[in-house]
Design a protein around this motif. Structure first.
Motif, mmCIF file in Angstrom:
data_model
loop_
_atom_site.group_PDB
_atom_site.id
_atom_site.type_symbol
_atom_site.label_atom_id
_atom_site.label_comp_id
_atom_site.label_asym_id
_atom_site.label_seq_id
_atom_site.Cartn_x
_atom_site.Cartn_y
_atom_site.Cartn_z
ATOM 1 N N ALA A 143 -1.929 -0.245 -0.341
ATOM 2 C CA ALA A 143 -2.909 0.051 0.709
ATOM 3 C C ALA A 143 -2.838 -0.989 1.821
ATOM 4 O O ALA A 143 -2.888 -0.646 3.009
ATOM 5 C CB ALA A 143 -4.314 0.102 0.117
ATOM 6 N N ARG A 144 -2.727 -2.269 1.454
ATOM 7 C CA ARG A 144 -2.596 -3.324 2.474
ATOM 8 C C ARG A 144 -1.351 -3.114 3.319
ATOM 9 O O ARG A 144 -1.384 -3.258 4.541
ATOM 10 C CB ARG A 144 -2.568 -4.706 1.827
ATOM 11 C CG ARG A 144 -3.917 -5.203 1.354
ATOM 12 C CD ARG A 144 -3.878 -6.690 1.043
ATOM 13 N NE ARG A 144 -2.948 -6.996 -0.039
ATOM 14 C CZ ARG A 144 -3.249 -6.901 -1.328
ATOM 15 N NH1 ARG A 144 -4.461 -6.486 -1.701
ATOM 16 N NH2 ARG A 144 -2.358 -7.202 -2.256
ATOM 17 N N ALA A 145 -0.246 -2.798 2.660
ATOM 18 C CA ALA A 145 1.001 -2.580 3.403
ATOM 19 C C ALA A 145 0.869 -1.403 4.359
ATOM 20 O O ALA A 145 1.345 -1.462 5.504
ATOM 21 C CB ALA A 145 2.154 -2.340 2.428
ATOM 22 N N ALA A 146 0.198 -0.340 3.911
ATOM 23 C CA ALA A 146 0.017 0.835 4.773
ATOM 24 C C ALA A 146 -0.868 0.502 5.965
ATOM 25 O O ALA A 146 -0.592 0.938 7.095
ATOM 26 C CB ALA A 146 -0.573 1.989 3.965
ATOM 27 N N MET A 147 -1.936 -0.264 5.742
ATOM 28 C CA MET A 147 -2.811 -0.649 6.846
ATOM 29 C C MET A 147 -2.082 -1.556 7.838
ATOM 30 O O MET A 147 -2.221 -1.406 9.059
ATOM 31 C CB MET A 147 -4.075 -1.318 6.308
ATOM 32 C CG MET A 147 -5.023 -0.349 5.627
ATOM 33 S SD MET A 147 -6.650 -1.065 5.248
ATOM 34 C CE MET A 147 -6.241 -2.137 3.874
ATOM 35 N N LEU A 148 -1.304 -2.512 7.317
ATOM 36 C CA LEU A 148 -0.531 -3.393 8.197
ATOM 37 C C LEU A 148 0.468 -2.590 9.023
ATOM 38 O O LEU A 148 0.649 -2.848 10.224
ATOM 39 C CB LEU A 148 0.191 -4.456 7.368
ATOM 40 C CG LEU A 148 -0.683 -5.611 6.883
ATOM 41 C CD1 LEU A 148 0.008 -6.376 5.757
ATOM 42 C CD2 LEU A 148 -1.002 -6.563 8.041
ATOM 43 N N ARG A 149 1.105 -1.625 8.397
ATOM 44 C CA ARG A 149 2.067 -0.791 9.124
ATOM 45 C C ARG A 149 1.369 -0.008 10.234
ATOM 46 O O ARG A 149 1.877 0.069 11.363
ATOM 47 C CB ARG A 149 2.769 0.154 8.155
ATOM 48 C CG ARG A 149 3.869 0.993 8.831
ATOM 49 C CD ARG A 149 4.668 1.789 7.816
ATOM 50 N NE ARG A 149 3.840 2.703 7.043
ATOM 51 C CZ ARG A 149 3.541 2.543 5.749
ATOM 52 N NH1 ARG A 149 3.988 1.498 5.070
ATOM 53 N NH2 ARG A 149 2.779 3.430 5.114
ATOM 54 N N GLU A 150 0.209 0.569 9.931
ATOM 55 C CA GLU A 150 -0.527 1.317 10.951
ATOM 56 C C GLU A 150 -0.875 0.431 12.141
ATOM 57 O O GLU A 150 -0.705 0.832 13.302
ATOM 58 C CB GLU A 150 -1.808 1.911 10.356
ATOM 59 C CG GLU A 150 -1.605 3.045 9.371
ATOM 60 C CD GLU A 150 -1.161 4.337 10.012
ATOM 61 O OE1 GLU A 150 -1.115 4.425 11.252
ATOM 62 O OE2 GLU A 150 -0.857 5.277 9.258
#
Length: 302
Positions: A143-150
């Motif tokens: 989830a953190r990686a997805a938020m950072l990517r966004e």
């Protein structure tokens, strides 16, 4: 505006006030104290971030969390990070080499209050702090990686920063409607979209249909928000809007009222707002917080 405002739940406005108070406390806690060296830098960072602003992007994070039945804690770091990126963008957007604005949120812009060099550094520091905060978010590593990517995609050269570059290049030119919409989807819309999609990334239960609905909604409401912002620059009260009236025209900016005229720009705003609401139909009643938030974004006077 031709599209009438939605009738909000009686408690929705008070929830927005609660969320604003929440994000103010969270930002205050995550920003370096003003007395920490280098003081001038930290004072400028706090000046740019605290004590003002509509907080639309954090509010979208929390409204999306409500839609997905997530607790506010699930999106606190995302809400802080997106607001720090927004504050950074405003500091740099106001600089003499860019829009050269003297007024923001009803008070002197950061470079007027602290000097140009400190303003540049404050923007740089807020950008890096945003990603530090988001990297420390709770939840799963995925989830953190997805938020950072966004957020990185939204803030970079293919998003907000690229949109700012396109805006500078378009000064004094007459863009057609597709190019103008693309400029503003990047400059303003990408960060608004990230506010919604980071909250969606925090929900491990969200399926593809939910993500597609939220993506379509966020893309359209970001554009409607910008059209409304352009209209306020022409028709708004400077003491209410909080920034210099007519600044877009003074800089020969490409805007929707300049291209279409005020009445047609209002109609385009209405149409885009309606498209955003249609995108939420698959989410049924669960999306009511986002419908109310969309109304708040578009039917505003500042």
């Amino acid at each position: 505006m031709n599209v009438s405002a939605l009738a909000c739940e009686p408690g929705f406005d008070s929830r927005l006030d609660d969320y604003r108070a929440r994000i103010e406390r969270l930002l205050d806690a995550r920003l370096p104290p003003a007395h920490t060296e280098p003081r001038s830098l930290h004072e400028a960072m706090r000046y740019a971030t605290l004590g003002g602003g509509k907080r639309m992007r954090p509010l979208l994070c929390y409204a999306t969390a409500e839609t997905l039945s997530l607790a506010p804690e699930a999106v606190d770091e995302a809400a802080c990070a997106v607001e720090m990126i927004h504050a950074f963008s405003l500091i740099h957007d106001d600089l003499p080499a860019m829009d050269d604005d003297a007024l923001r949120r009803g008070r002197p812009t950061v470079h007027k209050a602290f000097g140009v060099a400190t303003a540049i550094l404050a923007g740089d520091a807020l950008q890096t702090l945003a990603f530090q905060v988001l990297a420390q978010a709770g939840g799963s590593a995925a989830a953190r990686a997805a938020m950072l990517r966004e957020l990185t995609e939204a803030a970079g050269s293919l998003g907000m920063t690229g949109g700012q570059a396109m805006d500078l290049e378009a000064e004094g030119k007459r863009l057609d409607l597709p190019h103008l919409e693309e400029l503003h989807r990047r400059k303003t819309g990408c960060l608004i979209r990230a506010s919604v999609m980071m909250a969606c990334a925090a929900d491990a239960r969200a399926n593809d249909d939910t993500r597609e609905a939220l993506d379509a909604f966020a893309t359209q409401i970001g554009l409607a928000f910008q059209i409304r912002d352009d209209l306020l620059d022409v028709t708004g009260d400077e003491s209410v809007v909080g920034k210099t009236h007519g600044a877009d025209a003074a800089h020969q900016k490409s805007t929707f009222p300049a291209l279409l005229g005020v009445r047609a720009a209002e109609q385009r705003c209405d149409d885009t707002y309606a498209e955003a609401l249609r995108a939420l139909e698959p989410l049924r009643d669960a999306a009511q917080p986002l419908r109310w938030m969309a109304d708040h974004l578009v039917h505003r006077d500042r």
